[in-house]
Design a protein around this motif. Structure first.
Motif, PDB file in Angstrom:
ATOM      1  N   ASP A   1     -17.628  19.646  99.091  1.00  0.00           N
ATOM      2  CA  ASP A   1     -16.691  19.151  98.078  1.00  0.00           C
ATOM      3  C   ASP A   1     -17.394  18.530  96.868  1.00  0.00           C
ATOM      4  O   ASP A   1     -16.750  18.091  95.917  1.00  0.00           O
ATOM      5  CB  ASP A   1     -15.712  18.150  98.688  1.00  0.00           C
TER       6      ASP A   1
ATOM      7  N   GLU B   1     -15.527  18.991 104.650  1.00  0.00           N
ATOM      8  CA  GLU B   1     -15.738  18.209 103.434  1.00  0.00           C
ATOM      9  C   GLU B   1     -17.150  18.362 102.872  1.00  0.00           C
ATOM     10  O   GLU B   1     -17.477  17.760 101.853  1.00  0.00           O
ATOM     11  CB  GLU B   1     -15.471  16.724 103.725  1.00  0.00           C
TER      12      GLU B   1
ATOM     13  N   SER C   1     -19.196  15.742  96.614  1.00  0.00           N
ATOM     14  CA  SER C   1     -19.362  14.289  96.558  1.00  0.00           C
ATOM     15  C   SER C   1     -20.781  13.901  96.967  1.00  0.00           C
ATOM     16  O   SER C   1     -21.432  14.602  97.732  1.00  0.00           O
ATOM     17  CB  SER C   1     -18.356  13.617  97.499  1.00  0.00           C
ATOM     18  N   PRO C   2     -21.292  12.779  96.438  1.00  0.00           N
ATOM     19  CA  PRO C   2     -22.641  12.331  96.808  1.00  0.00           C
ATOM     20  C   PRO C   2     -22.785  12.114  98.317  1.00  0.00           C
ATOM     21  O   PRO C   2     -23.832  12.422  98.893  1.00  0.00           O
ATOM     22  CB  PRO C   2     -22.800  11.022  96.036  1.00  0.00           C
ATOM     23  N   ARG C   3     -21.758  11.561  98.961  1.00  0.00           N
ATOM     24  CA  ARG C   3     -21.837  11.339 100.402  1.00  0.00           C
ATOM     25  C   ARG C   3     -22.014  12.642 101.151  1.00  0.00           C
ATOM     26  O   ARG C   3     -22.825  12.742 102.068  1.00  0.00           O
ATOM     27  CB  ARG C   3     -20.567  10.637 100.888  1.00  0.00           C
ATOM     28  N   ALA C   4     -21.271  13.675 100.747  1.00  0.00           N
ATOM     29  CA  ALA C   4     -21.364  14.958 101.424  1.00  0.00           C
ATOM     30  C   ALA C   4     -22.736  15.588 101.223  1.00  0.00           C
ATOM     31  O   ALA C   4     -23.279  16.223 102.136  1.00  0.00           O
ATOM     32  CB  ALA C   4     -20.268  15.899 100.920  1.00  0.00           C
TER      33      ALA C   4
END
Length: 255
Positions: A81, A78, A83-86
């Motif tokens: 991908d 992930e 996303s801010p978390r990644a």
């Protein structure tokens, strides 16, 4: 150790103290000590420590731990991908540890090798070096295992970089090691013997390791190589400790 987290305890790295040509003065390694304190405090308030009764026990605690590691750790499948978390995961994962053994093993290595490396590099450069190499070590592992969905946590990619830099900067500093096949007899060897031997063990372990839960040895190797390379590029031959040290000034210890 960087871990692909599971509920079992990891292996403890074996190391003891180093006695180099110079030791930093008391209080001269605030970044190293601050990183140790931060990692310990974050661990104590996390579900991984098992101290907060609100996380429950048994299967409930394991579920809370898994959710915690997935939220703050690197999940290779992930990672890219968008996303801010990644995007933030390689940084946050450096300060997350999977167990008491995992935490104490990493902090021991950072305590032993971090202060002298920080003193030589300087505080700001050492902090940037630690964070940058740690993130790149995690990214290196994630790229090589881009289909893995195991949570990757731990600071040992960064700590391995510290070992690599230490090897370049202090090749003749003596390291006291405890060898289990010699009944843990403490023996002193120069860093140029101990640290390449440690790296060779990581390489052998990485060769045999799978994608499942356990220690991410490849991240250790990436960090170690990056640390050595950064020290070589940034400091050059003039920064290395010479083989015949001059008499130590007052307040410093000779090997």
């Amino acid at each position: 150790m960087i871990r692909n987290w599971d509920s079992s305890a990891g292996r403890t790295p074996r190391a003891a103290r180093t006695a180099g040509n110079r030791r930093p003065a008391r209080g001269s390694a605030p970044v190293t000590h601050g990183l140790i304190v931060l990692c310990c405090l974050l661990f104590l308030v996390s579900p991984a420590a098992g101290l907060d009764p609100s996380n429950g026990s048994g299967d409930e605690l394991l579920a809370a731990q898994r959710a915690y590691f997935r939220h703050w750790g690197v999940i290779p499948a992930e990672l890219f991908d968008g996303s801010p978390r990644a995007l933030l995961a390689p940084v946050t994962a450096l300060f997350v540890h999977g167990s008491w053994v995992h935490l104490l093993g990493n902090m021991l290595f950072l305590y032993v090798f971090g202060a002298m490396t920080e003193e030589r590099m300087g505080r700001v450069r050492f902090l940037l070096f630690f964070l940058g190499c740690g993130c790149l070590a995690l990214l290196g592992y994630a790229i090589a295992n881009d289909d893995s969905r195991q949570s990757l946590v731990g600071a040992s990619g960064a700590i391995s970089a510290v070992l690599g830099a230490f090897l370049y900067l202090f090749p003749r500093a003596r390291v006291t090691s405890l060898l289990p096949f010699l009944l843990f007899m403490p023996l002193r060897f120069p860093a140029w013997v101990v640290l390449p031997f440690w790296a060779a063990l990581q390489w052998l372990s990485a060769w045999r390791a799978g994608d499942g839960p356990g220690v991410a040895y490849l991240a250790h190797l990436v960090g170690f190589g990056l640390g050595f390379l950064c020290a070589w590029v940034a400091h050059g031959r003039r920064a290395r400790v010479k083989s015949a040290p001059t008499p130590a000034p007052e307040g410093e210890n000779q090997p």
